[in-house]
Enzyme design. Structure first.
Site, PDB file in Angstrom:
ATOM      1  N   SER A 190      79.688  49.704  -3.112  1.00 26.72           N
ATOM      2  CA  SER A 190      80.244  48.620  -3.921  1.00 26.72           C
ATOM      3  C   SER A 190      81.670  48.928  -4.365  1.00 26.72           C
ATOM      4  O   SER A 190      82.566  48.078  -4.295  1.00 26.72           O
ATOM      5  CB  SER A 190      79.359  48.375  -5.151  1.00 26.72           C
ATOM      6  OG  SER A 190      78.089  47.912  -4.777  1.00 26.72           O
ATOM      7  N   ARG A 207      85.537  47.190  -3.017  1.00 28.79           N
ATOM      8  CA  ARG A 207      86.498  46.660  -3.986  1.00 28.79           C
ATOM      9  C   ARG A 207      87.797  47.450  -3.971  1.00 28.79           C
ATOM     10  O   ARG A 207      88.889  46.890  -4.080  1.00 28.79           O
ATOM     11  CB  ARG A 207      85.866  46.666  -5.382  1.00 28.79           C
ATOM     12  CG  ARG A 207      84.755  45.612  -5.552  1.00 28.79           C
ATOM     13  CD  ARG A 207      83.840  45.965  -6.727  1.00 28.79           C
ATOM     14  NE  ARG A 207      82.858  44.930  -7.024  1.00 28.79           N
ATOM     15  CZ  ARG A 207      81.745  44.731  -6.318  1.00 28.79           C
ATOM     16  NH1 ARG A 207      81.482  45.504  -5.264  1.00 28.79           N
ATOM     17  NH2 ARG A 207      80.889  43.777  -6.672  1.00 28.79           N
ATOM     18  N   GLY A 213      77.935  41.127   3.697  1.00 22.52           N
ATOM     19  CA  GLY A 213      78.066  39.983   2.810  1.00 22.52           C
ATOM     20  C   GLY A 213      79.151  40.187   1.772  1.00 22.52           C
ATOM     21  O   GLY A 213      79.862  39.242   1.403  1.00 22.52           O
ATOM     22  N   ARG A 268      73.388  33.628   5.485  1.00 22.19           N
ATOM     23  CA  ARG A 268      73.447  33.847   4.039  1.00 22.19           C
ATOM     24  C   ARG A 268      74.331  32.807   3.354  1.00 22.19           C
ATOM     25  O   ARG A 268      75.332  32.357   3.914  1.00 22.19           O
ATOM     26  CB  ARG A 268      73.942  35.271   3.750  1.00 22.19           C
ATOM     27  CG  ARG A 268      72.985  36.315   4.298  1.00 22.19           C
ATOM     28  CD  ARG A 268      73.509  37.718   4.164  1.00 22.19           C
ATOM     29  NE  ARG A 268      73.602  38.137   2.780  1.00 22.19           N
ATOM     30  CZ  ARG A 268      74.002  39.336   2.379  1.00 22.19           C
ATOM     31  NH1 ARG A 268      74.360  40.225   3.295  1.00 22.19           N
ATOM     32  NH2 ARG A 268      74.060  39.646   1.106  1.00 22.19           N
ATOM     33  N   SER A 324      75.002  34.621  -6.544  1.00 20.16           N
ATOM     34  CA  SER A 324      75.602  35.908  -6.192  1.00 20.16           C
ATOM     35  C   SER A 324      76.744  36.222  -7.141  1.00 20.16           C
ATOM     36  O   SER A 324      77.672  35.411  -7.292  1.00 20.16           O
ATOM     37  CB  SER A 324      76.123  35.894  -4.747  1.00 20.16           C
ATOM     38  OG  SER A 324      76.821  37.096  -4.466  1.00 20.16           O
ATOM     39  N   SER A 325      76.702  37.396  -7.748  1.00 19.47           N
ATOM     40  CA  SER A 325      77.798  37.846  -8.602  1.00 19.47           C
ATOM     41  C   SER A 325      79.069  38.073  -7.796  1.00 19.47           C
ATOM     42  O   SER A 325      80.169  38.138  -8.350  1.00 19.47           O
ATOM     43  CB  SER A 325      77.407  39.139  -9.324  1.00 19.47           C
ATOM     44  OG  SER A 325      77.231  40.195  -8.385  1.00 19.47           O
ATOM     45  N   GLN A 326      78.928  38.199  -6.468  1.00 16.18           N
ATOM     46  CA  GLN A 326      80.096  38.453  -5.624  1.00 16.18           C
ATOM     47  C   GLN A 326      81.065  37.267  -5.627  1.00 16.18           C
ATOM     48  O   GLN A 326      82.260  37.447  -5.371  1.00 16.18           O
ATOM     49  CB  GLN A 326      79.656  38.777  -4.205  1.00 16.18           C
ATOM     50  CG  GLN A 326      78.956  40.121  -4.104  1.00 16.18           C
ATOM     51  CD  GLN A 326      78.313  40.355  -2.754  1.00 16.18           C
ATOM     52  OE1 GLN A 326      78.327  39.475  -1.881  1.00 16.18           O
ATOM     53  NE2 GLN A 326      77.728  41.524  -2.578  1.00 16.18           N
ATOM     54  N   SER A 380      72.797  39.922 -11.854  1.00 20.51           N
ATOM     55  CA  SER A 380      73.505  41.075 -11.293  1.00 20.51           C
ATOM     56  C   SER A 380      74.803  41.359 -12.045  1.00 20.51           C
ATOM     57  O   SER A 380      75.819  41.747 -11.454  1.00 20.51           O
ATOM     58  CB  SER A 380      73.801  40.850  -9.800  1.00 20.51           C
ATOM     59  OG  SER A 380      72.622  40.593  -9.081  1.00 20.51           O
ATOM     60  N   ASP A 411      69.273  45.453  -5.703  1.00 25.81           N
ATOM     61  CA  ASP A 411      69.189  46.419  -4.615  1.00 25.81           C
ATOM     62  C   ASP A 411      68.125  47.492  -4.854  1.00 25.81           C
ATOM     63  O   ASP A 411      67.788  48.247  -3.935  1.00 25.81           O
ATOM     64  CB  ASP A 411      70.548  47.082  -4.390  1.00 25.81           C
ATOM     65  CG  ASP A 411      71.537  46.153  -3.698  1.00 25.81           C
ATOM     66  OD1 ASP A 411      71.105  45.109  -3.174  1.00 25.81           O
ATOM     67  OD2 ASP A 411      72.741  46.472  -3.690  1.00 25.81           O
TER      68      ASP A 411
END
EC number: 2.5.1.19
Length: 453
Positions: free
Chosen positions: A21, A25, A97, A125, A170-172, A198, A330
């Protein structure tokens, strides 16, 4: 690739891989900068996809030595200074993703059109809420098939503005908008239309942005600032900021999602009187560090020396517990594997969003653990593993082309009677490329493609 794991015990010392993660980033943040070095990165299939995207936008990602990218201790990133160029070709995000979502927002900054795609799993997705948010911000962002899924077409440039987006898919999406918003002219203000799931992953983003000199603020319902993402009604990131880590470099911490399999292996299969020690467990914003507390609640003998960054775990009699994975999706496969060995029921709740990962991880774990002899009950938002009714025995199971399913099944295989064959073992390359080598060093009896490890 088939992997065969035979009943065995583990012991000794191993090191956690760097965080996937944080690496994603950090590579993109370095890309947004004029240039930076990312130290101790996780070099995996997924993070290579992000590195390729940075290059496609006009940057460059190179190892710090002649050893090559796979063995690099650091990656030197020549950034694109907050203004990505229009890529000369389609960006292939492969199975990542995180790459697709973060890069979709980066693509919105380019003054032209970017096309993004991925493998079959990634193309299934959901990306719709992020596309809709970018569209609301004045960017053309659409799915070529009109179903909110890749391939995606994004045409910028993004100037910034106010936007509403759900927080429970999704927090993404939030991470992508925050990272891109910092270099827009106007900045971005995000209003969450549903509670954020998340949240620790957004905390990772906020922590990393701060390390790169970017200010982003979670806000409450009354508009006041919060210390973290949990309970936030939205986020604000001012525009016109510049990415620049102190000293020109950033160091990636160890990965607690990967540490979870090592903790679980020690808890179910450590040799009597011989603990498993895990180095590199440095405290950070990672929500998946909750695995230590979860294992303790289940009865595991776990010690975490936070200052030294070392976790020690011994084999223990485990009991089922209830775990809410709303903020730690996860961890579901790991918890399910522990539950198959524990006495009583392990009840995993708030997990519907875990169905939208590389595979439907709720159904995958229910079905594959059942193949090994576990009793499970699956509902839309819960998974219950009935440990007292389970008797694990070797069988052939499918890793579902999902790294987390493969590694969790390997943990269960340590205590299943006989030999378990796991199909698709190569998918550990996504987040923990040397997983089976590390486990073999600890004592796991494992063979890959007929060769002993």
């Amino acid at each position: 690739m088939d992997v065969r794991v035979t009943t065995s015990t583990v012991r000794g010392t191993t090191r956690a891989p760097p965080s996937k993660s944080y690496t994603h980033r950090a590579l993109l943040a370095a890309g947004y900068s004029d240039g930076a070095t990312v130290r101790s990165p996780l070099v995996s299939a997924d993070t290579k996809a992000t590195a390729r995207a940075v290059t496609a936008f006009g940057g460059a990602v190179e190892p710090d030595s002649a050893a090559g990218i796979d063995d690099a201790d650091a990656l030197v990133v020549d950034g694109f200074g907050g203004r990505p160029a229009v890529p000369g070709d389609v960006i292939d995000c492969a199975n990542s993703g995180t790459t697709m979502r973060l890069v979709t927002a980066a693509a919105a900054l380019a003054d032209g059109t970017t096309v993004l795609t991925g493998d079959g799993s990634l193309r299934s997705r959901p990306q719709g809420p992020l596309l809709e948010a970018l569209d609301d911000l004045g960017v053309r962002a659409e799915s070529t098939r009109g179903n909110g899924r890749a391939p995606l077409v994004v045409s910028g440039p993004l100037a910034g503005g106010d936007v509403a987006i759900p927080g429970d898919v999704s927090s993404q999406y939030v991470t992508a908008l925050l990272m891109a918003g910092a270099v827009t002219d106007e900045g971005v203000e995000i209003d969450l239309t549903t509670p954020l799931k998340s949240a620790p992953y957004v905390d990772i983003t906020l922590e990393l942005l701060d390390d790169f000199g970017i200010e982003a603020t979670p806000v409450a319902d009354d508009g006041g600032a919060l210390d973290g993402a949990a309970g936030a009604a939205g986020f604000v990131v001012e525009g016109g900021q510049s990415y620049a880590p102190a000293g020109g470099s950033y160091t990636v911490p160890g990965d607690f999602s990967s540490i979870s399999y090592l903790v679980a292996a020690g808890a179910v299969a450590a040799e009597s009187g011989e603990p498993v020690r895990i180095e590199g467990a440095v405290p950070s914003a990672q929500g998946d560090s909750a695995i230590v507390e979860i294992a303790e609640r289940m009865g595991a003998d776990v010690e975490w020396d936070r200052e030294a960054g070392v976790i020690t775990v011994r084999r223990s009699e485990l009991s089922g517990v209830e775990v809410d994975v709303g903020d730690t999706p996860d961890l579901l496969p790991t918890i399910a594997a522990l539950g198959a060995v524990a006495d009583g029921d392990t009840h995993i709740t708030n997990c519907e969003h875990v169905r939208y990962k590389e595979t439907d991880r709720v159904s995958a774990m229910a079905e594959e653990l059942a193949t090994l002899g576990a009793e499970t009950t699956e509902e839309p938002d819960t998974l219950t593993v009935h440990g007292s009714e389970s008797e694990l025995r070797g069988a052939t199971v499918d890793g579902r082309a999902d790294h987390r399913i493969v590694m969790s099944l390997a943990v269960a295989a340590l205590v299943a009677e006989g030999t378990t064959t796991i199909r698709g073992g190569e998918h550990v390359d996504v987040s923990f490329p040397n997983f089976f080598e590390a486990m073999a060093d600890l004592g796991m009896a494992v063979e890959r493609d007929g060769a002993g490890e």
